[in-house]
Write an enzyme that holds these catalytic residues in place. Structure first.
Site, PDB file in Angstrom:
ATOM      1  N   HIS A 113       0.843  -1.198   0.000  1.00 23.17           N
ATOM      2  CA  HIS A 113       0.000   0.000   0.000  1.00 23.17           C
ATOM      3  C   HIS A 113       0.877   1.246   0.000  1.00 23.17           C
ATOM      4  CE1 HIS A 113      -3.463  -2.542   0.862  1.00 23.17           C
ATOM      5  NE2 HIS A 113      -2.665  -3.203   1.665  1.00 23.17           N
ATOM      6  N   THR A 163      13.190  -8.375   3.256  1.00 23.63           N
ATOM      7  CA  THR A 163      12.903  -7.086   2.633  1.00 23.63           C
ATOM      8  C   THR A 163      13.769  -6.813   1.412  1.00 23.63           C
ATOM      9  OG1 THR A 163      14.450  -5.952   4.098  1.00 23.63           O
ATOM     10  CG2 THR A 163      12.157  -6.081   4.830  1.00 23.63           C
ATOM     11  N   LYS A 164      14.782  -7.663   1.185  1.00 24.08           N
ATOM     12  CA  LYS A 164      15.679  -7.520   0.037  1.00 24.08           C
ATOM     13  C   LYS A 164      15.961  -8.905  -0.544  1.00 24.08           C
ATOM     14  CE  LYS A 164      18.116  -3.371   1.642  1.00 24.08           C
ATOM     15  NZ  LYS A 164      17.161  -2.462   1.154  1.00 24.08           N
TER      16      LYS A 164
END
Length: 184
Positions: A113, A163-164
């Site tokens: 979002h 996250t990576k």
């Protein structure tokens, strides 16, 4: 361009249009039945999930309960195993290679979002694909965020938040998930 076309192409889209709501409702109905089957009804469960998913190998086992948004954006390879409470928000393609194992409570989130409140409050979302290579073990409670690629032969430690991208042949752990060491 429809909202579904925007969703599948990685553009911002509105998720509460009729077409997408109906497709999510269909998946919820199928998964309600899937998750309610008796433990001994493995063949029936597998046939239901094969019809829902975009692609499934011949050999796989998904422990109920299982949740997803659409199903048709999920591709699982041969010899896939998912423990209890797997959640895959598949607004974008999710590709899982051969010989992969998920611990309990693993979550893959292709959807996100906007940071700014105005578009978020207007119902705008985005979705980026997740790709998991072959021979990957994802520990319990792992969260994989949108747009992530995990290489072959990787172990992701329990409770990690990915996250990576994670390169092949490593053990990675933590929040945020980082490479701990190579697998030799």
């Amino acid at each position: 361009m429809t909202e579904k076309e925007k969703m599948l192409s990685g553009q911002p889209y509105k998720s509460f249009v009729q077409e997408l709501v109906e497709e999510r409702q269909h998946a919820k109905e199928v998964l309600f039945d899937f998750n309610a089957l008796r433990p001994s009804e493995i063949e029936k469960r597998n046939e239901m999930i094969k019809k829902l998913l975009g692609k499934a190998g011949k050999e796989f086992f998904i422990e109920p309960p299982f949740r997803c948004d659409y199903g048709y954006n999920i591709s699982i390879g041969e010899n896939f195993y998912s423990n209890y409470n797997c959640t895959i928000l598949d607004c974008a393609p999710v590709t899982i290679g051969d010989n992969c194992m998920f611990g309990p409570n693993v979550s893959l989130f292709t959807a996100g979002h906007p940071i700014q409140p105005e578009p978020r409050n207007a119902g705008i979302e985005f979705a980026y694909p997740i790709t998991i290579g072959n021979n990957v073990w994802i520990g319990g409670g792992v969260i994989i965020n949108p747009g992530i690629t995990i290489g072959d032969n990787v172990v992701i430690g329990a409770g990690s938040v990915v996250t990576k991208d994670i390169p092949a042949n490593v053990i990675a752990v933590g929040n945020p998930c980082r490479v701990l060491r190579e697998i030799d």
